[in-house]
Design a protein around this motif. Structure first.
Motif, mmCIF file in Angstrom:
data_model
loop_
_atom_site.group_PDB
_atom_site.id
_atom_site.type_symbol
_atom_site.label_atom_id
_atom_site.label_comp_id
_atom_site.label_asym_id
_atom_site.label_seq_id
_atom_site.Cartn_x
_atom_site.Cartn_y
_atom_site.Cartn_z
ATOM 1 N N GLU A 217 1.003 -1.258 -0.001
ATOM 2 C CA GLU A 217 0.071 -0.176 0.037
ATOM 3 C C GLU A 217 0.839 1.225 -0.087
ATOM 4 O OE1 GLU A 217 -2.791 -0.355 3.174
ATOM 5 O OE2 GLU A 217 -3.915 -1.767 2.239
ATOM 6 N N ILE A 218 1.908 1.248 0.628
ATOM 7 C CA ILE A 218 2.887 2.486 0.542
ATOM 8 C C ILE A 218 3.537 2.501 -0.806
ATOM 9 C CG2 ILE A 218 5.301 3.321 1.401
ATOM 10 C CD1 ILE A 218 4.393 1.931 4.045
ATOM 11 N N SER A 219 4.014 1.418 -1.421
ATOM 12 C CA SER A 219 4.496 1.448 -2.957
ATOM 13 C C SER A 219 3.421 1.893 -3.981
ATOM 14 C CB SER A 219 4.858 -0.008 -3.457
ATOM 15 O OG SER A 219 6.053 -0.508 -2.426
ATOM 16 N N ASP A 220 2.073 1.531 -3.877
ATOM 17 C CA ASP A 220 1.001 1.878 -4.639
ATOM 18 C C ASP A 220 0.346 3.324 -3.955
ATOM 19 O OD1 ASP A 220 1.144 -0.628 -5.724
ATOM 20 O OD2 ASP A 220 -0.471 -1.354 -4.848
ATOM 21 N N LYS A 221 1.178 3.802 -3.104
ATOM 22 C CA LYS A 221 0.691 5.339 -2.701
ATOM 23 C C LYS A 221 -0.778 5.196 -2.256
ATOM 24 C CE LYS A 221 4.075 7.704 -5.485
ATOM 25 N NZ LYS A 221 5.068 7.530 -4.661
ATOM 26 N N VAL A 222 -1.276 4.102 -1.699
ATOM 27 C CA VAL A 222 -2.702 4.140 -1.165
ATOM 28 C C VAL A 222 -2.788 4.762 0.161
ATOM 29 C CG1 VAL A 222 -4.353 2.359 -0.165
ATOM 30 C CG2 VAL A 222 -3.327 1.991 -2.470
ATOM 31 N N ILE A 223 -1.628 4.524 1.022
ATOM 32 C CA ILE A 223 -1.326 4.992 2.408
ATOM 33 C C ILE A 223 -0.026 5.868 2.389
ATOM 34 C CG2 ILE A 223 -2.724 3.501 3.791
ATOM 35 C CD1 ILE A 223 -0.054 2.138 4.459
ATOM 36 N N ASP A 224 0.126 6.826 3.184
ATOM 37 C CA ASP A 224 1.310 7.738 3.418
ATOM 38 C C ASP A 224 2.190 7.078 4.441
ATOM 39 O OD1 ASP A 224 2.985 10.075 2.977
ATOM 40 O OD2 ASP A 224 2.044 10.843 4.604
ATOM 41 N N PHE A 225 3.341 6.988 4.218
ATOM 42 C CA PHE A 225 4.414 6.415 5.467
ATOM 43 C C PHE A 225 4.313 7.289 6.795
ATOM 44 C CE2 PHE A 225 6.954 9.643 3.068
ATOM 45 C CZ PHE A 225 7.889 10.117 4.163
#
Length: 139
Positions: A41-49
């Protein structure tokens, strides 16, 4: 002298041991899957780190990095510690059950020259003879 043994105590121990093993494996598996999903999800920019992580309206981590780090390390160790305590507990029950089963077959292993003391009030508070025997063996 050979005695026919009842293996109920061992079966109960083995069942509990398998439950503990399964809980451990399933939980470690879910930790790995959660770490993988969060990284995807971080890689796909679904969630922010830098995003907080909530579960059922409860804050469980201040960032995806915090939760993945805890799942891989701290929580896995805490799980092992908790399950180890549970394992010791079921081993104690197993040994108690084995002694009880053995006492049903013979009292030879319990014969001793040392006197044993029991409080009369404690023994009188137990209504069943088998429960008194179990209590004596347990002590």
């Amino acid at each position: 002298m050979r005695y026919k043994t009842n293996v109920a105590a061992f079966r109960k121990f083995r069942t509990e041991w398998n439950r503990i093993r399964r809980i451990y494996l399933v939980t470690i598996y879910s930790y790995g899957e959660t770490i993988s999903r969060i990284n995807d999800e971080i890689s796909d920019k679904v969630i922010d780190f830098r995003e907080d992580i909530h579960y059922k309206d409860e804050l469980i981590a201040r960032s995806p990095n915090e939760i993945t780090k805890n799942l891989a390390g701290r929580y896995a160790n805490m799980l092992r510690e908790s399950l180890f305590v549970r394992l010791i507990s079921i081993m104690e029950l197993y040994f108690s059950d084995v002694l009880y089963e053995l006492s049903k077959l013979t009292y030879d292993p319990f014969k001793t020259d040392e006197p044993r003391e029991f409080k009369v009030a404690e023994l009188l508070s137990i209504s069943d003879i088998q429960e008194i025997q179990h209590n004596i063996i347990k002590n």
